[in-house]
Motif scaffolding. Structure first.
Motif, PDB file in Angstrom:
ATOM      1  N   GLY A 153     112.379 -17.032 -27.389  1.00 13.04           N
ATOM      2  CA  GLY A 153     113.818 -16.939 -27.199  1.00 13.04           C
ATOM      3  C   GLY A 153     114.401 -15.673 -27.805  1.00 13.04           C
ATOM      4  O   GLY A 153     115.297 -15.045 -27.227  1.00 13.04           O
ATOM      5  N   LEU A 154     113.901 -15.286 -28.975  1.00  7.01           N
ATOM      6  CA  LEU A 154     114.385 -14.086 -29.645  1.00  7.01           C
ATOM      7  C   LEU A 154     114.025 -12.838 -28.844  1.00  7.01           C
ATOM      8  O   LEU A 154     114.856 -11.934 -28.671  1.00  7.01           O
ATOM      9  N   TYR A 158     116.714 -10.289 -27.149  1.00  6.54           N
ATOM     10  CA  TYR A 158     116.671  -8.875 -27.534  1.00  6.54           C
ATOM     11  C   TYR A 158     116.602  -7.983 -26.293  1.00  6.54           C
ATOM     12  O   TYR A 158     117.329  -6.985 -26.194  1.00  6.54           O
ATOM     13  N   ALA A 159     115.732  -8.350 -25.349  1.00  3.67           N
ATOM     14  CA  ALA A 159     115.603  -7.558 -24.129  1.00  3.67           C
ATOM     15  C   ALA A 159     116.884  -7.615 -23.296  1.00  3.67           C
ATOM     16  O   ALA A 159     117.332  -6.597 -22.749  1.00  3.67           O
ATOM     17  N   PRO A 165     111.507  -4.208 -24.802  1.00  2.00           N
ATOM     18  CA  PRO A 165     110.528  -5.086 -25.450  1.00  2.00           C
ATOM     19  C   PRO A 165     110.639  -5.027 -26.981  1.00  2.00           C
ATOM     20  O   PRO A 165     110.705  -3.939 -27.552  1.00  2.00           O
ATOM     21  N   LEU A 166     110.699  -6.184 -27.609  1.00  2.00           N
ATOM     22  CA  LEU A 166     110.766  -6.249 -29.068  1.00  2.00           C
ATOM     23  C   LEU A 166     109.348  -6.176 -29.622  1.00  2.00           C
ATOM     24  O   LEU A 166     108.548  -7.085 -29.434  1.00  2.00           O
ATOM     25  N   VAL A 201     120.570 -12.587 -37.147  1.00  2.00           N
ATOM     26  CA  VAL A 201     119.899 -11.530 -36.395  1.00  2.00           C
ATOM     27  C   VAL A 201     120.905 -10.828 -35.496  1.00  2.00           C
ATOM     28  O   VAL A 201     121.523 -11.450 -34.624  1.00  2.00           O
ATOM     29  N   ARG A 202     121.044  -9.525 -35.696  1.00  2.00           N
ATOM     30  CA  ARG A 202     121.940  -8.725 -34.865  1.00  2.00           C
ATOM     31  C   ARG A 202     121.151  -8.072 -33.744  1.00  2.00           C
ATOM     32  O   ARG A 202     120.128  -7.421 -33.977  1.00  2.00           O
ATOM     33  N   LEU A 203     121.640  -8.212 -32.521  1.00  2.00           N
ATOM     34  CA  LEU A 203     120.964  -7.684 -31.341  1.00  2.00           C
ATOM     35  C   LEU A 203     121.444  -6.259 -31.042  1.00  2.00           C
ATOM     36  O   LEU A 203     122.464  -5.812 -31.578  1.00  2.00           O
TER      37      LEU A 203
END
Length: 228
Positions: A153-154, A158-159, A165-166, A201-203
């Motif tokens: 999910g994270l 992020y994407a 891609p993270l 978590v900041r995107l």
């Protein structure tokens, strides 16, 4: 302490100019020596000055020397180093190194005398949770990414936020707060004794991921989901 710059000039002609030049040369030598002495003094911080980067690194290394095997195994981590402001030790420049033993859930504070290069005091406490370090925030994000469900999910969030891609937890904007249970049921009750974080978590697009129900247990290296 600021550096002092001494600028001197002289003018003249004939013998007077020559004598002036000799005098000027002597003054310049003295001035250069004074500047070097001032520079040496500037490199020695006063008791009330913040710790230098070199002092932080030195204090951390001295405080960690007795826990190297546990630190190598990841059981103990150095959280951070702060200046010690103990008024009972005038004339000594000291630093407090905060270490956390995740295996025993103990906070270890070792006071280092920077002049002597030795640990002069150690306190060990349970149930005391200082703010998380930056390294702990990154470790917590790594545990979140390693979880099959939350990690997927994270990465998707992020994407979608334009980050592509993270590849690692270090790419995330992170903010951690200590989590202390208050009537929670389920596995999160383990955080009464474990070191646990609420991770924000900041995107890449500036938005924050909804992690309100997620608690990262650094002691057990697992994720708890709050029930409500």
């Amino acid at each position: 302490m600021g550096r002092r710059l001494i600028v001197m000039a002289a003018a003249g002609s004939g013998v007077v100019a020559a004598a002036g030049a000799m005098l000027l040369a002597g003054l310049l030598v003295s001035g250069e020596q004074g500047s070097r002495a001032a520079g040496s003094s500037a490199r020695l911080p006063a008791l009330e000055d913040p710790l230098t980067g070199q002092e932080v690194a030195r204090a951390g290394a001295i405080a960690s020397a007795g826990s190297r095997s546990h630190m190598a195994a990841g059981r103990t981590k150095l959280l951070y180093v702060e200046r010690d402001d103990d008024k009972d030790s005038p004339g000594h420049r000291r630093a407090d190194a905060y270490l956390y033993d995740y295996g025993g859930d103990r906070l270890i504070v070792r006071t280092v005398d920077l002049g002597r290069g030795t640990v002069v005091r150690e306190t060990v406490e349970r149930g005391v949770q200082p703010p998380p370090s930056k390294e702990e925030e990154t470790v917590a994000a790594g545990l979140l990414l390693a979880d099959p469900g939350f990690g997927r999910g994270l990465r998707e969030a992020y994407a979608k936020a334009g980050g592509g891609p993270l590849r690692s937890a270090a790419a995330l904007g992170l903010r951690g707060l200590i989590f202390t249970p208050s009537g929670e049921s389920g596995t999160a009750r383990q955080c009464e004794t474990h070191r646990c974080l609420r991770l924000f978590v900041r995107l890449p697009d500036g938005t924050w991921l909804d992690t309100s129900r997620i608690v990262v247990d650094l002691s057990a290296k697992k994720i708890h989901t709050l029930e409500w």
